[in-house]
Design a protein around this motif. Sequence first.
Motif: not given
Length: 131
Positions: A93-101, A126-131
């Motif tokens: 929802k914040l614009g990251y992939k799940k892997a960011a966690v 930033r590399k894991l961002s969906n935006r």
Amino acid sequence: MVQTQLKMLIQLATTDNELAEKEVKMIHQIGKANGLTDEEVDELMKNPRPLGPLDTLSEDQRFEYLYSLVQLMKIDGKVYKSEIVFCEEMSEKLGYKKAAVSELSAKIYSDPSITSDRESLKAKLRKLSNR
């Protein structure tokens, strides 16, 4: 915006049906650091409200929200599957992939006094961002 962050943290803290003292303390610290009184934070905890829109957050805000979520998930020394799932959902929802966690979780300690290099973590996210 701080109320949205606190709402997220409160939702995470209650996903395991157990509100640990360390979780409450951290939520209060974040509220206080952003100008809220203990009473205002307690009111948010007693009467949780839905999250507002997250698409208007800046990159720094999105990072801080996810960082504080992962930190809260780990603060009581126990990590439940429901907490991980919640953090992954919020990450998306914040614009990251799940892997960011998992990326943040590997670098954030359960003791908030041990800080991570936020700038290097931001660069990785930033590399894991969906935006």
